[in-house]
Design a protein around this motif. Structure first.
Motif, PDB file in Angstrom:
ATOM      1  N   MET A 153     -71.874  45.633  -2.031  1.00 40.81           N
ATOM      2  CA  MET A 153     -70.428  45.842  -2.202  1.00 40.81           C
ATOM      3  C   MET A 153     -69.665  45.289  -0.996  1.00 40.81           C
ATOM      4  O   MET A 153     -68.607  44.670  -1.153  1.00 40.81           O
ATOM      5  CB  MET A 153     -70.110  47.329  -2.382  1.00 40.81           C
ATOM      6  CG  MET A 153     -70.473  47.861  -3.745  1.00 40.81           C
ATOM      7  SD  MET A 153     -69.470  47.158  -5.059  1.00 40.81           S
ATOM      8  CE  MET A 153     -67.979  48.077  -4.838  1.00 40.81           C
ATOM      9  N   GLU A 154     -70.197  45.522   0.187  1.00 41.53           N
ATOM     10  CA  GLU A 154     -69.556  45.022   1.400  1.00 41.53           C
ATOM     11  C   GLU A 154     -69.527  43.494   1.399  1.00 41.53           C
ATOM     12  O   GLU A 154     -68.509  42.883   1.710  1.00 41.53           O
ATOM     13  CB  GLU A 154     -70.295  45.550   2.633  1.00 41.53           C
ATOM     14  CG  GLU A 154     -69.553  45.326   3.925  1.00 41.53           C
ATOM     15  CD  GLU A 154     -70.246  46.020   5.087  1.00 41.53           C
ATOM     16  OE1 GLU A 154     -70.463  45.349   6.106  1.00 41.53           O
ATOM     17  OE2 GLU A 154     -70.549  47.227   4.963  1.00 41.53           O
ATOM     18  N   THR A 155     -70.631  42.891   1.020  1.00 45.32           N
ATOM     19  CA  THR A 155     -70.707  41.427   0.947  1.00 45.32           C
ATOM     20  C   THR A 155     -69.732  40.891  -0.092  1.00 45.32           C
ATOM     21  O   THR A 155     -69.005  39.921   0.166  1.00 45.32           O
ATOM     22  CB  THR A 155     -72.140  40.970   0.605  1.00 45.32           C
ATOM     23  OG1 THR A 155     -73.026  41.441   1.621  1.00 45.32           O
ATOM     24  CG2 THR A 155     -72.229  39.460   0.494  1.00 45.32           C
TER      25      THR A 155
ATOM     26  N   LEU B 236     -66.584  38.397   0.618  1.00 43.20           N
ATOM     27  CA  LEU B 236     -66.483  37.103  -0.064  1.00 43.20           C
ATOM     28  C   LEU B 236     -65.162  36.971  -0.832  1.00 43.20           C
ATOM     29  O   LEU B 236     -64.523  35.920  -0.822  1.00 43.20           O
ATOM     30  CB  LEU B 236     -67.677  36.900  -0.999  1.00 43.20           C
ATOM     31  CG  LEU B 236     -69.031  36.710  -0.318  1.00 43.20           C
ATOM     32  CD1 LEU B 236     -70.161  36.738  -1.344  1.00 43.20           C
ATOM     33  CD2 LEU B 236     -69.055  35.428   0.484  1.00 43.20           C
ATOM     34  N   LEU B 237     -64.763  38.034  -1.484  1.00 37.82           N
ATOM     35  CA  LEU B 237     -63.496  38.007  -2.230  1.00 37.82           C
ATOM     36  C   LEU B 237     -62.323  37.825  -1.286  1.00 37.82           C
ATOM     37  O   LEU B 237     -61.403  37.042  -1.567  1.00 37.82           O
ATOM     38  CB  LEU B 237     -63.338  39.275  -3.075  1.00 37.82           C
ATOM     39  CG  LEU B 237     -64.321  39.413  -4.240  1.00 37.82           C
ATOM     40  CD1 LEU B 237     -64.216  40.795  -4.866  1.00 37.82           C
ATOM     41  CD2 LEU B 237     -64.110  38.322  -5.269  1.00 37.82           C
ATOM     42  N   LYS B 238     -62.350  38.529  -0.159  1.00 38.81           N
ATOM     43  CA  LYS B 238     -61.287  38.375   0.835  1.00 38.81           C
ATOM     44  C   LYS B 238     -61.262  36.947   1.376  1.00 38.81           C
ATOM     45  O   LYS B 238     -60.191  36.365   1.575  1.00 38.81           O
ATOM     46  CB  LYS B 238     -61.461  39.371   1.984  1.00 38.81           C
ATOM     47  CG  LYS B 238     -61.104  40.778   1.633  1.00 38.81           C
ATOM     48  CD  LYS B 238     -61.363  41.723   2.791  1.00 38.81           C
ATOM     49  CE  LYS B 238     -61.143  43.157   2.368  1.00 38.81           C
ATOM     50  NZ  LYS B 238     -61.515  44.102   3.436  1.00 38.81           N
TER      51      LYS B 238
END
Length: 135
Positions: free
Chosen positions: A123-125, A129-131
């Motif tokens: 989830m953190e990754t 990536l989305l940011k």
């Protein structure tokens, strides 16, 4: 390669959006309407101007006036004119609007429940990536 990823990304976004829409159906709310309710509820004194709402919407093409009219029809918000300046309209959330927003957020979480298949690291990754893509 990136075209395959882009298509997969768009398909996943559409699939998740469909899940959320199905969950919100019993409330007769759309995700955009729920977003408006959240914006107003989180604003100072639980009221916001139309321009404040517009700037906080994710979708720049959203028709805020239409969304507000639908929410007023459902008695989830009300428009209050400023006493000193009649041109200024404040949008206030009603008690029913607050209740619908809280239930809507719970239902939205259910629609997004497939994301729970990802562990905390994934989830953190994904978030990073989305940011990165948006910047």
């Amino acid at each position: 390669m990136y075209k395959d990823v882009a298509i997969s990304f768009l398909q996943t976004a559409q699939w998740l959006n469909g899940n959320v829409s199905r969950e919100l159906e019993p409330l007769d709310l759309t995700a955009q309407q729920l977003k408006v309710l959240s914006i107003v509820a989180q604003s100072e004194n639980q009221q916001a101007t139309v321009s404040q709402i517009k700037t906080q919407m994710f979708d720049p093409m959203s028709n805020v006036s239409r969304l507000l009219n639908k929410l007023m029809e459902k008695k989830l918000i009300m428009k209050v004119r400023n006493v000193e300046d009649q041109r200024l309209v404040h949008i206030q959330i009603t008690t029913l609007g607050l209740e619908s927003m809280c239930l809507g957020k719970e239902l939205m979480d259910q629609g997004l429940s497939p994301m729970a298949k990802l562990d905390e690291s994934e989830m953190e990754t994904l978030s990073l990536l989305l940011k990165k893509m948006r910047s």
